[in-house]
Design an enzyme around this catalytic site. Structure first.
Site, short mmCIF file in Angstrom:
data_model
loop_
_atom_site.label_atom_id
_atom_site.label_comp_id
_atom_site.label_asym_id
_atom_site.label_seq_id
_atom_site.Cartn_x
_atom_site.Cartn_y
_atom_site.Cartn_z
N ASN A 9 0.87 -1.18 0.00
CA ASN A 9 0.00 0.00 0.00
C ASN A 9 0.91 1.23 0.00
OD1 ASN A 9 -1.81 2.03 0.42
ND2 ASN A 9 -2.33 1.45 2.53
N TRP A 10 0.98 1.88 -1.15
CA TRP A 10 1.88 3.04 -1.26
C TRP A 10 1.28 4.31 -0.70
CZ3 TRP A 10 3.79 2.15 -6.99
CH2 TRP A 10 4.64 1.04 -7.00
N LYS A 11 0.00 4.27 -0.35
CA LYS A 11 -0.67 5.47 0.19
C LYS A 11 -0.48 6.62 -0.81
CE LYS A 11 0.11 3.44 4.67
NZ LYS A 11 0.26 3.59 6.11
N HIS A 95 -9.22 1.32 5.47
CA HIS A 95 -7.91 1.63 6.07
C HIS A 95 -8.10 2.66 7.18
CE1 HIS A 95 -3.78 2.83 6.63
NE2 HIS A 95 -3.43 1.73 6.00
N GLU A 97 -6.47 5.14 7.98
CA GLU A 97 -6.27 6.54 7.56
C GLU A 97 -7.55 7.07 6.91
OE1 GLU A 97 -2.70 5.74 5.36
OE2 GLU A 97 -1.66 5.33 7.25
N GLU A 164 -4.68 -4.22 11.04
CA GLU A 164 -3.62 -3.20 11.14
C GLU A 164 -3.81 -2.41 12.42
OE1 GLU A 164 -1.94 -2.29 6.92
OE2 GLU A 164 -3.51 -0.86 7.40
N GLY A 170 3.38 2.81 10.54
CA GLY A 170 4.35 3.87 10.30
C GLY A 170 5.14 4.27 11.53
N SER A 209 4.24 -1.65 10.21
CA SER A 209 5.70 -1.75 10.33
C SER A 209 6.24 -3.13 9.97
CB SER A 209 6.15 -1.31 11.73
OG SER A 209 5.80 0.06 11.95
N GLY A 230 3.25 -0.84 4.15
CA GLY A 230 3.35 0.56 3.74
C GLY A 230 4.79 0.91 3.43
N GLY A 231 5.47 1.53 4.39
CA GLY A 231 6.82 2.06 4.20
C GLY A 231 7.79 1.11 3.51
#
Ligand code: 13P
Length: 248
Positions: A9-11, A95, A97, A164, A170, A209, A230-231
């Protein structure tokens, strides 16, 4: 046996050119990967380019969100049918966010899941508790509510669930394998109350993470079937290491 599922997931990161560069580098790195579902979720603006590049590969495409209406005067929104048309097999819904910054409630998400399924998308449905909720012992209650309300009247054959924990997203603070397993086991029990024995077939991903360093231990947990990353999914080298995790 549930097939492993590793999703990036690159957001709100990467331009079209950056997406193209990533995919060029990534395809050969995962060609001989584990027998797994490998999914990229770039921003909407890159879906068309990504879809063209991923044709004939073992990598699938996901959108990061979708609206619940099919078309109309909804400036700025994207209809699920448009997402299917752009070459996506999956959509990420719920998600944290989206819940936190865009006010997406369980009821809105339930409408979105229904709409996505109507348009033949498979859904990666995200749930998770905040730090405050975990520390006050409300984790299971929150997860149960998100599952019961978000998945109301939803069949499970096109469903992937992603756990999540918000405190792990993150932050570099991953859930321990024990915490992940305990929570995933609870989620599977709840899915069994909704879908009886079919719950055994639903993939439950862990997100928060995830890195090349911790993926093996997470994947060794019996109820962890994959990762939503993500990251560490932003670099081809790092995400390919996650996809090529070692079975321990
Ligand atoms: P990080 O891997 O950056 O913690 O993000 C997890 C996530 O939110 C994936 O959807």
């Amino acid at each position: 046996m549930r097939k492993p599922f590793l999703a990036a997931n690159w957001k709100m990161n990467k331009t079209v050119a950056e997406t193209r560069a990533f995919i060029d580098e990534f395809i050969p790195l995962v060609k001989a990967a584990n027998d797994a579902d490998i999914v990229l979720a770039p921003p909407f603006i890159s879906l068309h380019t990504a879809s063209g590049m991923l044709k004939g590969t073992n990598i699938k495409l996901a959108a990061q969100n979708a609206f619940y209406e099919d078309k109309g005067a909804y400036t700025g929104e994207t209809a699920p049918g448009m997402i299917t048309d752009a070459g996506c097999e999956y959509v990420i819904l719920g998600h944290s966010e989206r819940r936190q910054y865009f006010g997406e409630t369980d009821e809105i998400l339930n409408k979105k899941v229904h709409a996505a399924l109507r348009h033949n998308l498979k859904v990666i449905f995200c749930i998770g508790e905040s730090l405050e909720e975990r520390e006050s012992g409300k984790t299971f209650e929150v997860l149960k509510r998100e599952l019961d309300n978000g998945l109301k009247d939803i069949p499970c054959d096109k469903l992937v669930v992603a756990y999540e924990p918000i405190w792990a997203i993150g932050t570099g603070k991953t859930a321990t394998p024990e915490q992940a397993q305990e929570t995933h086991k609870y989620i599977r029990e709840q899915l069994a109350s909704l879908y009886s024995e079919k719950a055994q077939e639903i993939r439950i991903l862990y997100g928060g993470s995830v890195t090349p360093e911790n993926i093996d231990a997470l994947m060794a947990c019996p109820d962890v079937d994959g990762g939503l990353v993500g990251g560490a999914s932003m670099k081809a080298d790092s995400f390919s290491k996650i996809v090529n995790f070692k079975r321990v």
